[in-house]
Write a protein that holds these residues in place. Structure first.
Motif, PDB file in Angstrom:
ATOM      1  N   GLY B  97      30.871  64.118  35.741  1.00  0.00           N
ATOM      2  CA  GLY B  97      30.308  62.869  35.253  1.00  0.00           C
ATOM      3  C   GLY B  97      29.170  63.125  34.288  1.00  0.00           C
ATOM      4  O   GLY B  97      28.524  64.163  34.343  1.00  0.00           O
ATOM      5  N   SER B  98      28.926  62.169  33.419  1.00  0.00           N
ATOM      6  CA  SER B  98      27.875  62.332  32.408  1.00  0.00           C
ATOM      7  C   SER B  98      26.495  62.480  33.025  1.00  0.00           C
ATOM      8  O   SER B  98      25.563  62.941  32.374  1.00  0.00           O
ATOM      9  CB  SER B  98      27.866  61.126  31.456  1.00  0.00           C
ATOM     10  OG  SER B  98      27.630  59.932  32.194  1.00  0.00           O
ATOM     11  N   TYR B  99      26.368  62.091  34.294  1.00  0.00           N
ATOM     12  CA  TYR B  99      25.089  62.146  34.981  1.00  0.00           C
ATOM     13  C   TYR B  99      24.836  63.502  35.636  1.00  0.00           C
ATOM     14  O   TYR B  99      23.769  63.763  36.135  1.00  0.00           O
ATOM     15  CB  TYR B  99      25.066  61.082  36.090  1.00  0.00           C
ATOM     16  CG  TYR B  99      26.321  61.108  36.941  1.00  0.00           C
ATOM     17  CD1 TYR B  99      27.384  60.257  36.658  1.00  0.00           C
ATOM     18  CD2 TYR B  99      26.461  62.022  37.986  1.00  0.00           C
ATOM     19  CE1 TYR B  99      28.551  60.308  37.406  1.00  0.00           C
ATOM     20  CE2 TYR B  99      27.614  62.073  38.732  1.00  0.00           C
ATOM     21  CZ  TYR B  99      28.663  61.212  38.444  1.00  0.00           C
ATOM     22  OH  TYR B  99      29.818  61.254  39.187  1.00  0.00           O
ATOM     23  N   GLN B 100      25.859  64.360  35.674  1.00  0.00           N
ATOM     24  CA  GLN B 100      25.768  65.593  36.448  1.00  0.00           C
ATOM     25  C   GLN B 100      25.395  66.759  35.540  1.00  0.00           C
ATOM     26  O   GLN B 100      26.189  67.209  34.722  1.00  0.00           O
ATOM     27  CB  GLN B 100      27.105  65.868  37.149  1.00  0.00           C
ATOM     28  CG  GLN B 100      27.055  67.033  38.112  1.00  0.00           C
ATOM     29  CD  GLN B 100      28.353  67.160  38.908  1.00  0.00           C
ATOM     30  OE1 GLN B 100      29.066  66.180  39.108  1.00  0.00           O
ATOM     31  NE2 GLN B 100      28.660  68.355  39.343  1.00  0.00           N
ATOM     32  N   LEU B 101      24.181  67.242  35.693  1.00  0.00           N
ATOM     33  CA  LEU B 101      23.713  68.383  34.922  1.00  0.00           C
ATOM     34  C   LEU B 101      24.016  69.675  35.675  1.00  0.00           C
ATOM     35  O   LEU B 101      23.783  69.766  36.878  1.00  0.00           O
ATOM     36  CB  LEU B 101      22.208  68.283  34.684  1.00  0.00           C
ATOM     37  CG  LEU B 101      21.742  67.084  33.841  1.00  0.00           C
ATOM     38  CD1 LEU B 101      20.223  67.013  33.833  1.00  0.00           C
ATOM     39  CD2 LEU B 101      22.282  67.178  32.430  1.00  0.00           C
ATOM     40  N   THR B 102      24.531  70.668  34.949  1.00  0.00           N
ATOM     41  CA  THR B 102      24.725  72.007  35.498  1.00  0.00           C
ATOM     42  C   THR B 102      23.675  72.909  34.858  1.00  0.00           C
ATOM     43  O   THR B 102      23.630  73.033  33.631  1.00  0.00           O
ATOM     44  CB  THR B 102      26.138  72.527  35.216  1.00  0.00           C
ATOM     45  OG1 THR B 102      27.080  71.648  35.832  1.00  0.00           O
ATOM     46  CG2 THR B 102      26.318  73.930  35.777  1.00  0.00           C
ATOM     47  N   PHE B 103      22.842  73.498  35.679  1.00  0.00           N
ATOM     48  CA  PHE B 103      21.703  74.278  35.200  1.00  0.00           C
ATOM     49  C   PHE B 103      21.971  75.776  35.266  1.00  0.00           C
ATOM     50  O   PHE B 103      22.682  76.268  36.158  1.00  0.00           O
ATOM     51  CB  PHE B 103      20.473  74.001  36.081  1.00  0.00           C
ATOM     52  CG  PHE B 103      19.810  72.680  35.838  1.00  0.00           C
ATOM     53  CD1 PHE B 103      20.265  71.528  36.469  1.00  0.00           C
ATOM     54  CD2 PHE B 103      18.716  72.583  34.985  1.00  0.00           C
ATOM     55  CE1 PHE B 103      19.644  70.301  36.258  1.00  0.00           C
ATOM     56  CE2 PHE B 103      18.086  71.362  34.772  1.00  0.00           C
ATOM     57  CZ  PHE B 103      18.555  70.229  35.402  1.00  0.00           C
ATOM     58  N   GLY B 104      21.362  76.498  34.318  1.00  0.00           N
ATOM     59  CA  GLY B 104      21.260  77.938  34.463  1.00  0.00           C
ATOM     60  C   GLY B 104      20.117  78.266  35.419  1.00  0.00           C
ATOM     61  O   GLY B 104      19.384  77.374  35.864  1.00  0.00           O
ATOM     62  N   LYS B 105      19.967  79.559  35.707  1.00  0.00           N
ATOM     63  CA  LYS B 105      18.915  79.970  36.642  1.00  0.00           C
ATOM     64  C   LYS B 105      17.529  79.919  36.022  1.00  0.00           C
ATOM     65  O   LYS B 105      16.530  79.973  36.733  1.00  0.00           O
ATOM     66  CB  LYS B 105      19.183  81.394  37.134  1.00  0.00           C
ATOM     67  CG  LYS B 105      20.400  81.520  38.029  1.00  0.00           C
ATOM     68  CD  LYS B 105      20.515  82.932  38.563  1.00  0.00           C
ATOM     69  CE  LYS B 105      21.750  83.080  39.432  1.00  0.00           C
ATOM     70  NZ  LYS B 105      21.872  84.442  40.000  1.00  0.00           N
ATOM     71  N   GLY B 106      17.476  79.820  34.706  1.00  0.00           N
ATOM     72  CA  GLY B 106      16.184  79.743  34.044  1.00  0.00           C
ATOM     73  C   GLY B 106      15.698  81.080  33.523  1.00  0.00           C
ATOM     74  O   GLY B 106      16.034  82.133  34.074  1.00  0.00           O
ATOM     75  N   THR B 107      14.920  81.018  32.445  1.00  0.00           N
ATOM     76  CA  THR B 107      14.273  82.202  31.884  1.00  0.00           C
ATOM     77  C   THR B 107      12.774  82.014  31.993  1.00  0.00           C
ATOM     78  O   THR B 107      12.234  81.006  31.516  1.00  0.00           O
ATOM     79  CB  THR B 107      14.641  82.411  30.409  1.00  0.00           C
ATOM     80  OG1 THR B 107      16.041  82.623  30.285  1.00  0.00           O
ATOM     81  CG2 THR B 107      13.898  83.611  29.831  1.00  0.00           C
TER      82      THR B 107
END
Lengths: 115, 113
Positions: B97-107
């Motif tokens: 869904g357009s509301y669902q963000l998939t994140f990386g682990k971050g830098t």
């Protein structure tokens, strides 16, 4: 204009206890999303709610986890019979419309520690 | 292959230099890309969004998107110690869904005075 409010900021529970995490969205926002951040992991989507409705709970573990967003009051993420693996930061976010990521704001999170 | 990948860092740059943060994603159909900044113990804060190939500039920040190569980057010019934080790349995957963000682990970025 207060932002997304989460409480408590820190929650310590022993294995087998229940954890209740609260989230009050920004004023004017009726869409709430919960994310979990495990140590050394990225934020993971858990559930999307609107007032009185669960829209998408595809990211919720099948057992022990539930969420609600009643007509009155904050959204609640409830974890029953907590285990050590539930230790994580739980973030709530809100937006004024479905999928409005430009106006998505996160709370400061609840750090859950399970002893 | 992980859906959204970032180098965990830490990335250290001297004050005044350009910091370059990179992110790759596996879903070729993804259309929406975001960069968040997260200070330790604080909430993620949106700093840039990008939807089309090319560059998008906002002050000292430039987001770059290359859909053919499936990467998105964030450049921070004239880096300041206050830029020291973890930078999260987030993508809306085509199957979600357009509301669902998939994140990386971050830098994790560290700007050295």
């Amino acid at each position: 204009n207060a932002g997304v409010m989460q409480n408590p900021r820190h929650l310590v529970r022993r294995r087998g206890q229940e954890a209740r995490l609260r989230c009050s969205p920004m004023k004017g926002h009726s869409h709430v999303y919960w994310y979990r951040q495990l140590p050394e992991e990225g934020l993971k989507f858990m559930v999307y709610l609107q007032k009185e409705n669960i829209i998408d709970e595809s990211g919720m573990p099948k057992e022990r986890f539930s969420a609600e967003f009643p007509k009155e009051g904050p959204s609640i993420l409830r974890i029953q019979q907590v285990v050590r693996g539930d230790s994580a930061a739980y973030f709530c976010a809100s937006s004024p419309a479905r999928g409005d990521n430009e106006k998505l704001f996160f709370g400061s999170g609840t750090q859950l520690s399970v002893l | 292959q992980k859906e959204v990948e970032q180098n965990s860092g830490p990335l250290s740059v001297p004050e005044g230099a350009i910091a370059s943060l990179n992110c790759t994603y596996s879903d070729r159909g993804s259309q929406s890309f975001f960069w968040y900044r997260q200070y330790s113990g604080k909430s993620p804060e949106l700093i840039m969004s990008i939807y089309s190939n090319g560059d998008k500039e906002d002050g000292r920040f430039t987001a770059q998107l290359n859909k053919a190569s499936q990467y998105v980057s964030l450049l921070i010019r004239d880096s300041q110690p206050s830029d020291s934080a973890t930078y999260l790349c987030a993508v809306v995957l085509s199957g979600a869904g357009s509301y669902q963000l998939t994140f990386g682990k971050g830098t994790k970025l560290s700007v050295i005075p």
